[in-house]
Design a protein around this motif. Structure first.
Motif, PDB file in Angstrom:
ATOM      1  N   GLN B 184       0.841  -1.194   0.000  1.00 34.20           N
ATOM      2  CA  GLN B 184       0.000   0.000   0.000  1.00 34.20           C
ATOM      3  C   GLN B 184       0.878   1.247   0.000  1.00 34.20           C
ATOM      4  O   GLN B 184       2.085   1.157   0.237  1.00 34.20           O
ATOM      5  N   PRO B 185       0.279   2.394  -0.218  1.00 28.61           N
ATOM      6  CA  PRO B 185       1.051   3.641  -0.218  1.00 28.61           C
ATOM      7  C   PRO B 185       1.789   3.827   1.109  1.00 28.61           C
ATOM      8  O   PRO B 185       1.332   3.372   2.148  1.00 28.61           O
ATOM      9  N   GLU B 186       2.889   4.510   1.021  1.00 30.04           N
ATOM     10  CA  GLU B 186       3.710   4.724   2.197  1.00 30.04           C
ATOM     11  C   GLU B 186       2.927   5.453   3.301  1.00 30.04           C
ATOM     12  O   GLU B 186       3.106   5.178   4.485  1.00 30.04           O
ATOM     13  N   HIS B 187       2.057   6.358   2.904  1.00 31.22           N
ATOM     14  CA  HIS B 187       1.254   7.090   3.897  1.00 31.22           C
ATOM     15  C   HIS B 187       0.503   6.112   4.784  1.00 31.22           C
ATOM     16  O   HIS B 187       0.406   6.286   5.989  1.00 31.22           O
ATOM     17  N   VAL B 188      -0.073   5.129   4.132  1.00 35.26           N
ATOM     18  CA  VAL B 188      -0.883   4.165   4.864  1.00 35.26           C
ATOM     19  C   VAL B 188      -0.029   3.455   5.905  1.00 35.26           C
ATOM     20  O   VAL B 188      -0.425   3.273   7.054  1.00 35.26           O
ATOM     21  N   VAL B 189       1.161   3.100   5.493  1.00 31.08           N
ATOM     22  CA  VAL B 189       2.051   2.380   6.383  1.00 31.08           C
ATOM     23  C   VAL B 189       2.483   3.270   7.541  1.00 31.08           C
ATOM     24  O   VAL B 189       2.473   2.870   8.705  1.00 31.08           O
ATOM     25  N   GLU B 190       2.823   4.484   7.201  1.00 28.46           N
ATOM     26  CA  GLU B 190       3.254   5.413   8.248  1.00 28.46           C
ATOM     27  C   GLU B 190       2.164   5.636   9.277  1.00 28.46           C
ATOM     28  O   GLU B 190       2.416   5.763  10.468  1.00 28.46           O
ATOM     29  N   ARG B 191       0.964   5.701   8.788  1.00 28.97           N
ATOM     30  CA  ARG B 191      -0.153   5.933   9.697  1.00 28.97           C
ATOM     31  C   ARG B 191      -0.376   4.728  10.605  1.00 28.97           C
ATOM     32  O   ARG B 191      -1.197   4.751  11.495  1.00 28.97           O
ATOM     33  N   GLY B 192       0.343   3.683  10.335  1.00 29.17           N
ATOM     34  CA  GLY B 192       0.256   2.543  11.238  1.00 29.17           C
ATOM     35  C   GLY B 192      -0.426   1.325  10.664  1.00 29.17           C
ATOM     36  O   GLY B 192      -0.897   0.464  11.389  1.00 29.17           O
ATOM     37  N   LEU B 244       3.938  -9.623  -6.575  1.00 29.71           N
ATOM     38  CA  LEU B 244       2.980  -9.783  -5.485  1.00 29.71           C
ATOM     39  C   LEU B 244       2.358  -8.432  -5.190  1.00 29.71           C
ATOM     40  O   LEU B 244       3.067  -7.431  -5.056  1.00 29.71           O
ATOM     41  N   LEU B 245       1.038  -8.414  -5.066  1.00 34.53           N
ATOM     42  CA  LEU B 245       0.357  -7.130  -4.926  1.00 34.53           C
ATOM     43  C   LEU B 245      -0.474  -7.080  -3.644  1.00 34.53           C
ATOM     44  O   LEU B 245      -1.521  -7.715  -3.550  1.00 34.53           O
ATOM     45  N   ASN B 246       0.017  -6.336  -2.678  1.00 31.40           N
ATOM     46  CA  ASN B 246      -0.785  -6.080  -1.481  1.00 31.40           C
ATOM     47  C   ASN B 246      -1.324  -4.674  -1.611  1.00 31.40           C
ATOM     48  O   ASN B 246      -1.080  -3.808  -0.775  1.00 31.40           O
ATOM     49  N   ASN B 247      -2.073  -4.454  -2.674  1.00 30.14           N
ATOM     50  CA  ASN B 247      -2.490  -3.104  -3.063  1.00 30.14           C
ATOM     51  C   ASN B 247      -3.518  -3.249  -4.178  1.00 30.14           C
ATOM     52  O   ASN B 247      -3.178  -3.583  -5.316  1.00 30.14           O
ATOM     53  N   GLU B 248      -4.757  -2.979  -3.855  1.00 26.41           N
ATOM     54  CA  GLU B 248      -5.833  -3.217  -4.821  1.00 26.41           C
ATOM     55  C   GLU B 248      -5.733  -2.328  -6.046  1.00 26.41           C
ATOM     56  O   GLU B 248      -6.020  -2.757  -7.167  1.00 26.41           O
ATOM     57  N   ALA B 249      -5.364  -1.075  -5.830  1.00 23.37           N
ATOM     58  CA  ALA B 249      -5.286  -0.159  -6.970  1.00 23.37           C
ATOM     59  C   ALA B 249      -4.222  -0.626  -7.949  1.00 23.37           C
ATOM     60  O   ALA B 249      -4.378  -0.485  -9.170  1.00 23.37           O
ATOM     61  N   ALA B 250      -3.151  -1.199  -7.420  1.00 27.80           N
ATOM     62  CA  ALA B 250      -2.099  -1.721  -8.298  1.00 27.80           C
ATOM     63  C   ALA B 250      -2.624  -2.912  -9.089  1.00 27.80           C
ATOM     64  O   ALA B 250      -2.314  -3.076 -10.272  1.00 27.80           O
ATOM     65  N   ALA B 251      -3.433  -3.725  -8.442  1.00 27.86           N
ATOM     66  CA  ALA B 251      -4.001  -4.876  -9.150  1.00 27.86           C
ATOM     67  C   ALA B 251      -4.913  -4.412 -10.282  1.00 27.86           C
ATOM     68  O   ALA B 251      -4.935  -5.002 -11.356  1.00 27.86           O
ATOM     69  N   ALA B 252      -5.648  -3.341 -10.029  1.00 28.60           N
ATOM     70  CA  ALA B 252      -6.530  -2.819 -11.074  1.00 28.60           C
ATOM     71  C   ALA B 252      -5.733  -2.190 -12.207  1.00 28.60           C
ATOM     72  O   ALA B 252      -6.155  -2.208 -13.360  1.00 28.60           O
ATOM     73  N   ALA B 253      -4.594  -1.641 -11.865  1.00 31.92           N
ATOM     74  CA  ALA B 253      -3.788  -0.943 -12.875  1.00 31.92           C
ATOM     75  C   ALA B 253      -2.927  -1.887 -13.699  1.00 31.92           C
ATOM     76  O   ALA B 253      -2.535  -1.564 -14.817  1.00 31.92           O
ATOM     77  N   LEU B 254      -2.637  -3.037 -13.143  1.00 33.95           N
ATOM     78  CA  LEU B 254      -1.651  -3.910 -13.779  1.00 33.95           C
ATOM     79  C   LEU B 254      -2.024  -4.404 -15.182  1.00 33.95           C
ATOM     80  O   LEU B 254      -1.150  -4.455 -16.060  1.00 33.95           O
ATOM     81  N   PRO B 255      -3.277  -4.790 -15.412  1.00 35.17           N
ATOM     82  CA  PRO B 255      -3.568  -5.329 -16.743  1.00 35.17           C
ATOM     83  C   PRO B 255      -3.134  -4.403 -17.868  1.00 35.17           C
ATOM     84  O   PRO B 255      -2.492  -4.851 -18.830  1.00 35.17           O
ATOM     85  N   SER B 256      -3.440  -3.127 -17.746  1.00 32.55           N
ATOM     86  CA  SER B 256      -3.066  -2.245 -18.855  1.00 32.55           C
ATOM     87  C   SER B 256      -1.560  -2.029 -18.898  1.00 32.55           C
ATOM     88  O   SER B 256      -0.984  -1.869 -19.979  1.00 32.55           O
ATOM     89  N   VAL B 257      -0.928  -2.047 -17.732  1.00 30.89           N
ATOM     90  CA  VAL B 257       0.533  -1.911 -17.723  1.00 30.89           C
ATOM     91  C   VAL B 257       1.166  -3.085 -18.463  1.00 30.89           C
ATOM     92  O   VAL B 257       2.063  -2.910 -19.301  1.00 30.89           O
TER      93      VAL B 257
END
Lengths: 338, 338
Positions: B184-192, B244-257
């Motif tokens: 997930q985004p770094e912000h999320v991680v920082e927030r705990g 490996l994707l622990n990030n839903e937005a990345a999973a959604a973005a990957l097909p087109s990438v």
DNA sequence: CTGAAAGCGCTTACAG
DNA sequence: CTGAAAGCGCTTACAG
């Protein structure tokens, strides 16, 4: 927990004085106010919501009726909910979220028991069974979604008719002559999702006006059905050069369908969807789309509802307000390949 | 609205008798019960929730604290909310949804004012500021998400460590030797967002154990950033054969990438995500994934909370329960191209 | 500027 | 089996 009686005792005043010092509803000497505030701080006093509701007939809670019907596209609902919840809080209200399948019973329960001061209905159907209940309730109600009969309620919705026209007109101007429109699942429409018809009928009319061919279909809400349907539709209408999507799941499914067919947007096919920009960015939906503005609609509904609750507009005429569709260009439309 | 006094008068009994006839808390002659019920029907009587709460100290409402932090992936939250709301209703409770940014203040407000009988916290951070408040509250609380300190609360979460190991181990068995993990985004991680670390650390350990190379990165939550990052990562690690994707937005973005790079899964790259099956079907996410089971977690939390509220387990030991990760195969893993 | 009292609509000991 | 009364914790006329 401390009660207002405790506060009064500690401050050495009567309960009424303590209450007035807190509400500010009558003038209190500075010294007494200080003492009361000190007592409040010392005791960590917070008024009991139930007692206050009983005394004032105000709960400071808004009911939010969100029906999640099987086969419906749930995630889009979250944006409405968030807009509603956030703006309610800004106005001092909490939100009671009700997702009960039997919305009629739920609405009756929360209004009759006076758990809420007002109600927002989401996902309103053409002939919504919750409306008769709402009209007999003593609390005001605001709807997101246009029902057949708007009497007695405030209504907010996207102008889906204009949205249908804009979609068709945009592609017409680019030179397209044959389009396919994919709507929500048939179940949704049967249940009274009038917005599907509004967009579709307006699109059909506009196409007729322009001498265009418009094929319409109901899309599924999930994989693998939705992907198969898109393939079938493109197979069935090989001469269509534009695709209109009033169906978020179809928009999410389309990129891989196009890839599988070796097609690209807009070179081989122009595409216009109908979803919010936040949604498009989160789910990587790459198509130009009519902004559905869920956040804005939710906020408008709450603001009007609170106005009515607080009597500013209690008896005023009810409103039906449409948001104009705006096309967000993501580069998925172009002149058709000739 | 009719009150119980009205019911009593119409039925020709005392208010207490009317109340007991409705609650069934003491025996009532059949005849009297009939009269009371008839009066209830005639008047359309529903008890006033505030009055009842005041008298019983029970609101039959559960507070649901869902924080929607900027840059977080909101839509996944809806599935938790739905599971919680539905199971609460099944158990006789309504849900007060609080999305206030200042969760600490919100929690204090709804517990101190006794608007709720208990509370479910979503999106719990490692060092969650809401927990001290919750521990001093008189209502019990259940968490979805694992904090550093679990004392005094019931905790439910996916076993993210096992999830990380399963991801790595699955690809190891297929012969992969170099992987990239997008969190997930770094912000999320920082927030705990401790779950991010739990998965990542376990994956790193497992990779080390197997002599594999694991590159880790924080992904964005939206386009266009997330797409760019995926490209950059694939550029940076050309020898990686698994993602490996622990990030839903990345999973959604990957097909087109992948399409843009002319790659296919699993032929050119094996991919494993972490999201629910419902989510995958709705958003056409084509990758095998660890089921995050939001609905199930929400239901478990509510059940335990209600048990505690209703004293069945009020004083019992608090539980910390993990759901085992299950890999849902969608065919996006294979032996690496040699 | 402040206090004593009534009342909001329930539930539940206490009496009979 | 039933009733009269107290009490939950507030707010707000009514009096002074």
């Amino acid at each position: 927990m401390a009660t207002i009686g405790d506060v009064a005792r500690v401050a050495g005043v009567s309960r009424s004085t303590a209450s007035y010092a807190l509400s500010g509803k009558r003038s209190i000497s500075d010294e007494v106010r200080q003492r009361v505030m000190a007592a409040v701080g010392e005791l960590g006093y917070t008024p009991n919501a139930g007692a206050r509701a009983l005394a004032t007939s105000q709960t400071m809670v808004i009911g939010l009726l969100a029906q999640f019907l099987p086969d419906e596209f749930a995630p889009a609902m979250l944006q409405y909910i968030l807009g509603i919840s956030d703006s309610a809080r800004e106005l001092g209200y909490d939100v009671l979220l009700v997702t009960e399948e039997d919305g009629t019973r739920a609405l009756k329960r929360i209004t009759d028991s006076r758990m809420v001061d007002g109600v927002v209905l989401l996902n309103v159907a053409e002939d919504d069974e919750r409306l008769p209940i709402l009209r007999t309730a003593s609390q005001p109600g605001a709807l997101v979604g246009l029902p057949g009969d708007c009497t007695g309620v405030d209504v907010f919705d996207l102008d889906f008719e204009e949205a249908g026209r804009v979609m068709v007109e945009t592609l017409h101007r680019l030179g397209h002559r044959e389009l396919v429109l994919v709507s929500q699942p048939e179940h949704v429409v049967e249940r009274g999702g009038a917005y599907v018809w509004r967009l579709q009928n307006a699109a059909t009319e506009q196409a007729a006006l322009r001498g265009m061919v418009l094929h319409t279909a109901f899309g599924a809400a999930q994989q693998p059905e939705v992907g198969r349907q898109l393939h079938a539709l493109l197979d069935a209408h090989p001469r269509a050069t534009g695709l209109l999507l009033n169906n978020e799941a179809a928009a999410a499914a389309l990129p891989s369908v196009l890839t599988e067919r070796g097609l690209r947007a807009p070179q081989d096919l122009s595409v216009i969807g109908r979803y919010s920009d936040a949604f498009a960015r989160t789910f990587s939906l790459p198509y130009s789309s009519i902004e559905s503005a869920p956040d804005r609609l939710g906020r408008m509904a709450v603001r009007q509802l609170v106005d009515r609750i607080e009597r500013k507009a209690r008896a005023g005429p009810h409103v039906v307000r449409f948001i104009s569709p705006e096309l967000v260009d993501r580069g998925s439309t172009a002149a058709p390949r000739s």
